[in-house]
Scaffold this motif. Sequence first.
Motif, PDB file in Angstrom:
ATOM      1  N   ASN A 151     114.240 -37.253  49.008  1.00 45.86           N
ATOM      2  CA  ASN A 151     115.354 -37.949  48.591  1.00 45.86           C
ATOM      3  C   ASN A 151     116.163 -37.323  47.477  1.00 45.86           C
ATOM      4  OD1 ASN A 151     116.200 -40.537  49.424  1.00 45.86           O
ATOM      5  ND2 ASN A 151     114.248 -41.594  48.622  1.00 45.86           N
ATOM      6  N   PRO A 152     117.609 -37.098  47.665  1.00 45.74           N
ATOM      7  CA  PRO A 152     118.070 -36.324  46.957  1.00 45.74           C
ATOM      8  C   PRO A 152     118.603 -37.147  45.302  1.00 45.74           C
ATOM      9  CG  PRO A 152     119.329 -37.702  48.180  1.00 45.74           C
ATOM     10  CD  PRO A 152     118.680 -37.418  48.043  1.00 45.74           C
ATOM     11  N   THR A 153     117.232 -37.355  44.945  1.00 48.91           N
ATOM     12  CA  THR A 153     117.363 -37.416  43.457  1.00 48.91           C
ATOM     13  C   THR A 153     117.505 -36.248  42.154  1.00 48.91           C
ATOM     14  OG1 THR A 153     114.570 -36.828  43.020  1.00 48.91           O
ATOM     15  CG2 THR A 153     115.424 -39.213  43.516  1.00 48.91           C
ATOM     16  N   ALA A 154     117.950 -36.361  41.652  1.00 51.20           N
ATOM     17  CA  ALA A 154     118.443 -35.518  40.048  1.00 51.20           C
ATOM     18  C   ALA A 154     116.978 -34.378  40.276  1.00 51.20           C
ATOM     19  CB  ALA A 154     118.323 -35.800  38.877  1.00 51.20           C
ATOM     20  N   GLU A 155     115.860 -35.096  39.768  1.00 50.78           N
ATOM     21  CA  GLU A 155     115.273 -34.125  40.356  1.00 50.78           C
ATOM     22  C   GLU A 155     114.660 -33.488  41.487  1.00 50.78           C
ATOM     23  OE1 GLU A 155     114.007 -38.534  38.033  1.00 50.78           O
ATOM     24  OE2 GLU A 155     114.785 -37.952  39.706  1.00 50.78           O
ATOM     25  N   ASN A 156     114.364 -33.972  41.894  1.00 46.70           N
ATOM     26  CA  ASN A 156     114.150 -33.034  44.287  1.00 46.70           C
ATOM     27  C   ASN A 156     115.336 -32.627  43.969  1.00 46.70           C
ATOM     28  OD1 ASN A 156     112.069 -34.444  44.884  1.00 46.70           O
ATOM     29  ND2 ASN A 156     113.107 -35.990  45.650  1.00 46.70           N
ATOM     30  N   MET A 157     116.558 -32.825  43.437  1.00 42.50           N
ATOM     31  CA  MET A 157     117.789 -31.492  43.519  1.00 42.50           C
ATOM     32  C   MET A 157     117.694 -30.570  42.813  1.00 42.50           C
ATOM     33  SD  MET A 157     121.349 -34.499  43.297  1.00 42.50           S
ATOM     34  CE  MET A 157     122.035 -32.700  43.314  1.00 42.50           C
ATOM     35  N   ALA A 158     117.703 -30.388  41.569  1.00 43.17           N
ATOM     36  CA  ALA A 158     116.299 -28.998  40.317  1.00 43.17           C
ATOM     37  C   ALA A 158     115.813 -28.279  41.036  1.00 43.17           C
ATOM     38  CB  ALA A 158     116.091 -30.643  39.080  1.00 43.17           C
ATOM     39  N   ARG A 194     118.678 -27.176  34.983  1.00 41.01           N
ATOM     40  CA  ARG A 194     117.943 -28.326  34.904  1.00 41.01           C
ATOM     41  C   ARG A 194     120.109 -29.126  35.613  1.00 41.01           C
ATOM     42  NH1 ARG A 194     118.779 -28.541  28.980  1.00 41.01           N
ATOM     43  NH2 ARG A 194     116.704 -28.807  29.179  1.00 41.01           N
ATOM     44  N   VAL A 195     119.465 -30.207  36.113  1.00 41.21           N
ATOM     45  CA  VAL A 195     120.393 -30.641  37.081  1.00 41.21           C
ATOM     46  C   VAL A 195     120.805 -32.229  35.926  1.00 41.21           C
ATOM     47  CG1 VAL A 195     121.033 -32.034  39.101  1.00 41.21           C
ATOM     48  CG2 VAL A 195     119.445 -30.326  39.484  1.00 41.21           C
ATOM     49  N   TRP A 196     122.136 -32.285  35.439  1.00 38.82           N
ATOM     50  CA  TRP A 196     123.312 -33.096  34.881  1.00 38.82           C
ATOM     51  C   TRP A 196     123.733 -34.460  36.006  1.00 38.82           C
ATOM     52  CZ3 TRP A 196     122.132 -34.625  29.220  1.00 38.82           C
ATOM     53  CH2 TRP A 196     121.615 -32.563  29.185  1.00 38.82           C
ATOM     54  N   GLU A 197     122.843 -35.555  36.541  1.00 46.08           N
ATOM     55  CA  GLU A 197     123.724 -36.705  36.692  1.00 46.08           C
ATOM     56  C   GLU A 197     124.891 -37.085  36.237  1.00 46.08           C
ATOM     57  OE1 GLU A 197     121.147 -38.407  40.788  1.00 46.08           O
ATOM     58  OE2 GLU A 197     121.766 -40.073  38.846  1.00 46.08           O
ATOM     59  N   THR A 198     124.663 -38.092  35.089  1.00 49.57           N
ATOM     60  CA  THR A 198     125.603 -37.966  34.437  1.00 49.57           C
ATOM     61  C   THR A 198     125.630 -37.136  32.696  1.00 49.57           C
ATOM     62  OG1 THR A 198     123.985 -40.255  33.575  1.00 49.57           O
ATOM     63  CG2 THR A 198     124.629 -39.690  35.325  1.00 49.57           C
ATOM     64  N   ASP A 199     126.181 -37.873  32.051  1.00 47.72           N
ATOM     65  CA  ASP A 199     126.885 -36.404  30.101  1.00 47.72           C
ATOM     66  C   ASP A 199     125.405 -37.440  30.183  1.00 47.72           C
ATOM     67  OD1 ASP A 199     128.635 -35.889  30.898  1.00 47.72           O
ATOM     68  OD2 ASP A 199     130.056 -37.343  30.352  1.00 47.72           O
ATOM     69  N   GLU A 200     124.942 -37.997  30.148  1.00 45.24           N
ATOM     70  CA  GLU A 200     123.276 -39.005  29.183  1.00 45.24           C
ATOM     71  C   GLU A 200     121.915 -38.163  30.066  1.00 45.24           C
ATOM     72  OE1 GLU A 200     125.698 -41.295  29.773  1.00 45.24           O
ATOM     73  OE2 GLU A 200     126.948 -40.895  28.091  1.00 45.24           O
ATOM     74  N   SER A 201     121.835 -37.975  31.069  1.00 48.13           N
ATOM     75  CA  SER A 201     120.811 -37.760  31.852  1.00 48.13           C
ATOM     76  C   SER A 201     121.051 -36.907  32.533  1.00 48.13           C
ATOM     77  CB  SER A 201     120.562 -38.702  33.050  1.00 48.13           C
ATOM     78  OG  SER A 201     120.495 -40.516  32.625  1.00 48.13           O
ATOM     79  N   TYR A 236     106.928 -27.578  38.223  1.00 51.93           N
ATOM     80  CA  TYR A 236     107.080 -28.717  37.093  1.00 51.93           C
ATOM     81  C   TYR A 236     108.093 -29.993  37.251  1.00 51.93           C
ATOM     82  CZ  TYR A 236     108.271 -28.156  32.865  1.00 51.93           C
ATOM     83  OH  TYR A 236     108.964 -27.637  31.214  1.00 51.93           O
ATOM     84  N   VAL A 237     108.000 -30.880  37.701  1.00 49.58           N
ATOM     85  CA  VAL A 237     109.759 -31.565  37.318  1.00 49.58           C
ATOM     86  C   VAL A 237     109.452 -32.573  36.554  1.00 49.58           C
ATOM     87  CG1 VAL A 237     111.289 -32.562  39.011  1.00 49.58           C
ATOM     88  CG2 VAL A 237     110.352 -31.193  39.689  1.00 49.58           C
ATOM     89  N   THR A 238     110.524 -33.137  35.758  1.00 48.74           N
ATOM     90  CA  THR A 238     110.975 -33.805  34.689  1.00 48.74           C
ATOM     91  C   THR A 238     112.242 -34.366  34.703  1.00 48.74           C
ATOM     92  OG1 THR A 238     110.282 -34.769  32.751  1.00 48.74           O
ATOM     93  CG2 THR A 238     110.975 -32.529  32.963  1.00 48.74           C
ATOM     94  N   SER A 239     112.495 -35.897  34.317  1.00 51.08           N
ATOM     95  CA  SER A 239     113.467 -36.500  34.451  1.00 51.08           C
ATOM     96  C   SER A 239     113.503 -36.852  32.929  1.00 51.08           C
ATOM     97  CB  SER A 239     114.270 -37.319  35.256  1.00 51.08           C
ATOM     98  OG  SER A 239     112.724 -38.587  35.187  1.00 51.08           O
ATOM     99  N   GLU A 240     114.577 -36.754  32.433  1.00 52.70           N
ATOM    100  CA  GLU A 240     114.881 -37.377  31.047  1.00 52.70           C
ATOM    101  C   GLU A 240     116.514 -37.714  30.729  1.00 52.70           C
ATOM    102  OE1 GLU A 240     115.089 -35.217  26.463  1.00 52.70           O
ATOM    103  OE2 GLU A 240     113.672 -34.529  27.758  1.00 52.70           O
ATOM    104  N   THR A 241     116.440 -38.582  29.544  1.00 51.73           N
ATOM    105  CA  THR A 241     117.711 -39.740  29.005  1.00 51.73           C
ATOM    106  C   THR A 241     117.504 -39.445  27.819  1.00 51.73           C
ATOM    107  OG1 THR A 241     117.447 -41.410  30.840  1.00 51.73           O
ATOM    108  CG2 THR A 241     118.735 -42.353  29.247  1.00 51.73           C
ATOM    109  N   ILE A 242     118.926 -38.831  27.530  1.00 51.20           N
ATOM    110  CA  ILE A 242     119.909 -38.972  26.099  1.00 51.20           C
ATOM    111  C   ILE A 242     120.107 -39.866  25.865  1.00 51.20           C
ATOM    112  CG2 ILE A 242     120.828 -37.337  25.067  1.00 51.20           C
ATOM    113  CD1 ILE A 242     118.810 -36.010  26.254  1.00 51.20           C
ATOM    114  N   SER A 243     120.043 -39.981  25.006  1.00 46.04           N
ATOM    115  CA  SER A 243     121.024 -41.382  24.353  1.00 46.04           C
ATOM    116  C   SER A 243     121.675 -41.333  23.303  1.00 46.04           C
ATOM    117  CB  SER A 243     119.850 -42.802  23.425  1.00 46.04           C
ATOM    118  OG  SER A 243     119.186 -42.594  24.043  1.00 46.04           O
ATOM    119  N   LEU A 244     123.447 -40.997  23.271  1.00 47.35           N
ATOM    120  CA  LEU A 244     123.988 -40.527  22.299  1.00 47.35           C
ATOM    121  C   LEU A 244     124.712 -41.495  21.093  1.00 47.35           C
ATOM    122  CD1 LEU A 244     125.766 -38.041  24.775  1.00 47.35           C
ATOM    123  CD2 LEU A 244     124.518 -37.493  23.372  1.00 47.35           C
TER     124      LEU A 244
END
Length: 154
Positions: free
Chosen positions: A93-100, A123-130, A146-154
């Motif tokens: 699946n083309p998730t941001a994790e899998n794209m990276a 690092r693949v940014w899908e939005t300005d915050e994630s 390894y693969v990881t994902s993160e959401t940034i609260s601005l």
Amino acid sequence: MRRIKFCAGHRLFGHGGKCEHFHGHNYVADFFVQGDSQDDVGRVLDFSDLKKRVKGWIDEHWDHSFLIRDTDENAKQALSMVVPSRFFVMPYNPTAENMAKYLLEEMCPEALQGTGARAVRVRVWETDESFAEAAIQNQHDSDDSYVTSETISL
């Protein structure tokens, strides 16, 4: 590190939520490279060469394309009916994790071949915050990632 911006559509096959619908993002991909030595100028790899190699691949394969999973026959059929149409079939699946992960493990070794540089993190940014990130833990062994994902609260 070199930052590349591109636009692409995707859908997450089997997601069950709104991301299962076709939609798109203005992606940003950060490519972190290392090398064992520097050239006479003091560079591991010239930024313009890194841009030409990774942006060239993204422009050819992903920019203004739909990224779809290899088992998503419905998406393949639908996109094949649209002329002209561009889509890129991924092995997952083309998730941001899998794209990276794909960029780090599949595209970068090919694109950087012969330069003496190797990608150690994407690092693949899908939005300005994630964003999602794939990295090589042992930087001399590309099979150990390894693969990881993160959401940034601005």
